[in-house]
Design a protein around this motif. Sequence first.
Motif, PDB file in Angstrom:
ATOM      1  N   ASN A  65       0.812  -1.226   0.000  1.00 55.19           N
ATOM      2  CA  ASN A  65       0.000   0.000   0.000  1.00 55.19           C
ATOM      3  C   ASN A  65       0.837   1.263   0.000  1.00 55.19           C
ATOM      4  O   ASN A  65       0.385   2.319   0.446  1.00 55.19           O
ATOM      5  CB  ASN A  65      -1.008   0.028   1.154  1.00 55.19           C
ATOM      6  CG  ASN A  65      -2.275  -0.710   0.801  1.00 55.19           C
ATOM      7  OD1 ASN A  65      -2.620  -0.851  -0.373  1.00 55.19           O
ATOM      8  ND2 ASN A  65      -2.967  -1.192   1.811  1.00 55.19           N
ATOM      9  N   LYS A  66       2.081   1.182  -0.482  1.00 52.46           N
ATOM     10  CA  LYS A  66       2.909   2.372  -0.641  1.00 52.46           C
ATOM     11  C   LYS A  66       2.514   3.039  -1.956  1.00 52.46           C
ATOM     12  O   LYS A  66       2.408   2.390  -2.995  1.00 52.46           O
ATOM     13  CB  LYS A  66       4.392   2.001  -0.677  1.00 52.46           C
ATOM     14  CG  LYS A  66       5.303   3.210  -0.816  1.00 52.46           C
ATOM     15  CD  LYS A  66       6.772   2.802  -0.766  1.00 52.46           C
ATOM     16  CE  LYS A  66       7.677   4.001  -0.743  1.00 52.46           C
ATOM     17  NZ  LYS A  66       7.835   4.677  -1.995  1.00 52.46           N
ATOM     18  N   ILE A  67       2.287   4.347  -1.897  1.00 54.26           N
ATOM     19  CA  ILE A  67       1.854   5.103  -3.075  1.00 54.26           C
ATOM     20  C   ILE A  67       3.052   5.405  -3.969  1.00 54.26           C
ATOM     21  O   ILE A  67       4.070   5.914  -3.509  1.00 54.26           O
ATOM     22  CB  ILE A  67       1.144   6.401  -2.651  1.00 54.26           C
ATOM     23  CG1 ILE A  67      -0.139   6.065  -1.881  1.00 54.26           C
ATOM     24  CG2 ILE A  67       0.821   7.267  -3.875  1.00 54.26           C
ATOM     25  CD1 ILE A  67      -0.842   7.255  -1.277  1.00 54.26           C
ATOM     26  N   HIS A  68       2.900   5.086  -5.262  1.00 53.38           N
ATOM     27  CA  HIS A  68       3.960   5.324  -6.241  1.00 53.38           C
ATOM     28  C   HIS A  68       3.558   6.360  -7.289  1.00 53.38           C
ATOM     29  O   HIS A  68       4.367   6.711  -8.151  1.00 53.38           O
ATOM     30  CB  HIS A  68       4.341   4.018  -6.949  1.00 53.38           C
ATOM     31  CG  HIS A  68       5.034   3.062  -6.054  1.00 53.38           C
ATOM     32  ND1 HIS A  68       6.397   3.020  -5.916  1.00 53.38           N
ATOM     33  CD2 HIS A  68       4.538   2.120  -5.205  1.00 53.38           C
ATOM     34  CE1 HIS A  68       6.721   2.088  -5.046  1.00 53.38           C
ATOM     35  NE2 HIS A  68       5.613   1.530  -4.594  1.00 53.38           N
ATOM     36  N   GLY A  69       2.323   6.840  -7.238  1.00 54.34           N
ATOM     37  CA  GLY A  69       1.866   7.838  -8.193  1.00 54.34           C
ATOM     38  C   GLY A  69       0.450   8.253  -7.889  1.00 54.34           C
ATOM     39  O   GLY A  69      -0.257   7.597  -7.113  1.00 54.34           O
ATOM     40  N   ALA A  70       0.044   9.360  -8.510  1.00 52.38           N
ATOM     41  CA  ALA A  70      -1.306   9.879  -8.292  1.00 52.38           C
ATOM     42  C   ALA A  70      -1.822  10.492  -9.586  1.00 52.38           C
ATOM     43  O   ALA A  70      -1.050  10.933 -10.440  1.00 52.38           O
ATOM     44  CB  ALA A  70      -1.302  10.924  -7.175  1.00 52.38           C
ATOM     45  N   MET A  71      -3.145  10.523  -9.699  1.00 59.62           N
ATOM     46  CA  MET A  71      -3.811  11.042 -10.891  1.00 59.62           C
ATOM     47  C   MET A  71      -5.093  11.759 -10.466  1.00 59.62           C
ATOM     48  O   MET A  71      -5.774  11.315  -9.550  1.00 59.62           O
ATOM     49  CB  MET A  71      -4.165   9.864 -11.807  1.00 59.62           C
ATOM     50  CG  MET A  71      -4.971  10.205 -13.025  1.00 59.62           C
ATOM     51  SD  MET A  71      -5.431   8.704 -13.947  1.00 59.62           S
ATOM     52  CE  MET A  71      -3.842   8.218 -14.582  1.00 59.62           C
ATOM     53  N   SER A  72      -5.367  12.863 -11.129  1.00 59.13           N
ATOM     54  CA  SER A  72      -6.649  13.538 -10.896  1.00 59.13           C
ATOM     55  C   SER A  72      -7.478  13.444 -12.175  1.00 59.13           C
ATOM     56  O   SER A  72      -6.948  13.516 -13.286  1.00 59.13           O
ATOM     57  CB  SER A  72      -6.439  14.996 -10.482  1.00 59.13           C
ATOM     58  OG  SER A  72      -5.758  15.718 -11.485  1.00 59.13           O
ATOM     59  N   VAL A  73      -8.783  13.257 -11.984  1.00 62.20           N
ATOM     60  CA  VAL A  73      -9.699  13.067 -13.107  1.00 62.20           C
ATOM     61  C   VAL A  73     -10.935  13.918 -12.877  1.00 62.20           C
ATOM     62  O   VAL A  73     -11.503  13.929 -11.783  1.00 62.20           O
ATOM     63  CB  VAL A  73     -10.128  11.583 -13.230  1.00 62.20           C
ATOM     64  CG1 VAL A  73     -11.106  11.380 -14.365  1.00 62.20           C
ATOM     65  CG2 VAL A  73      -8.914  10.684 -13.391  1.00 62.20           C
ATOM     66  N   SER A  74     -11.341  14.631 -13.927  1.00 65.31           N
ATOM     67  CA  SER A  74     -12.627  15.330 -13.888  1.00 65.31           C
ATOM     68  C   SER A  74     -13.563  14.623 -14.856  1.00 65.31           C
ATOM     69  O   SER A  74     -13.126  13.843 -15.705  1.00 65.31           O
ATOM     70  CB  SER A  74     -12.462  16.806 -14.270  1.00 65.31           C
ATOM     71  OG  SER A  74     -12.005  16.928 -15.602  1.00 65.31           O
ATOM     72  N   PHE A  75     -14.839  14.882 -14.728  1.00 66.06           N
ATOM     73  CA  PHE A  75     -15.831  14.261 -15.610  1.00 66.06           C
ATOM     74  C   PHE A  75     -16.604  15.347 -16.332  1.00 66.06           C
ATOM     75  O   PHE A  75     -16.965  16.364 -15.736  1.00 66.06           O
ATOM     76  CB  PHE A  75     -16.783  13.377 -14.799  1.00 66.06           C
ATOM     77  CG  PHE A  75     -16.107  12.156 -14.233  1.00 66.06           C
ATOM     78  CD1 PHE A  75     -16.066  10.977 -14.946  1.00 66.06           C
ATOM     79  CD2 PHE A  75     -15.493  12.202 -12.996  1.00 66.06           C
ATOM     80  CE1 PHE A  75     -15.430   9.852 -14.442  1.00 66.06           C
ATOM     81  CE2 PHE A  75     -14.848  11.093 -12.469  1.00 66.06           C
ATOM     82  CZ  PHE A  75     -14.816   9.915 -13.201  1.00 66.06           C
ATOM     83  N   ILE A  76     -16.830  15.116 -17.608  1.00 65.88           N
ATOM     84  CA  ILE A  76     -17.559  16.061 -18.448  1.00 65.88           C
ATOM     85  C   ILE A  76     -18.714  15.308 -19.095  1.00 65.88           C
ATOM     86  O   ILE A  76     -18.491  14.288 -19.761  1.00 65.88           O
ATOM     87  CB  ILE A  76     -16.650  16.654 -19.548  1.00 65.88           C
ATOM     88  CG1 ILE A  76     -15.367  17.231 -18.947  1.00 65.88           C
ATOM     89  CG2 ILE A  76     -17.404  17.704 -20.372  1.00 65.88           C
ATOM     90  CD1 ILE A  76     -14.247  17.437 -19.947  1.00 65.88           C
ATOM     91  N   ASN A  77     -19.927  15.790 -18.886  1.00 64.66           N
ATOM     92  CA  ASN A  77     -21.088  15.147 -19.485  1.00 64.66           C
ATOM     93  C   ASN A  77     -21.472  15.831 -20.783  1.00 64.66           C
ATOM     94  O   ASN A  77     -21.708  17.041 -20.806  1.00 64.66           O
ATOM     95  CB  ASN A  77     -22.273  15.190 -18.515  1.00 64.66           C
ATOM     96  CG  ASN A  77     -22.046  14.298 -17.321  1.00 64.66           C
ATOM     97  OD1 ASN A  77     -21.617  13.157 -17.465  1.00 64.66           O
ATOM     98  ND2 ASN A  77     -22.312  14.809 -16.138  1.00 64.66           N
TER      99      ASN A  77
END
Length: 143
Positions: A65-77
Amino acid sequence: MILKIQPVDVNYISQIWHLVEQYLVDSLTEGAEKQNIDPGYNIHHVQGFLASGQWLLLVAVDEDNKIHGAMSVSFINYPTARVAFISLTGGKLVLNKETFEQLKEILRQRGATKVQAHGRKSMVRLLERTGFKSQTTLLEADL
């Protein structure tokens, strides 16, 4: 190393922010500042979008459970599609065919029918290996 992509519930953004912030800062810096591009937001805005639930935070974790990366996501309808738009991705070797399949399943669970991302040339090459196809080039002018 085997990585797993996991969404972070909005209630835990504050608790893990210190673990993911630098990955997102690096992505923002590499993608925008180095190329003299104004994305229209900074890391503090990103934190606000994530903490308010407007954007989704995803992390790449190993067996411990060690974090190696991150991502942000938005949603568009749109009328005929719900697009998951990847706004930032940071970390090393966290996006490959296996993790991309995990990502697609998470996005489908949130109603997405497509996934999109802007990217510099190196990111375009990486994403094309996971199945992305270049659709267009974004052009912009200040008004």
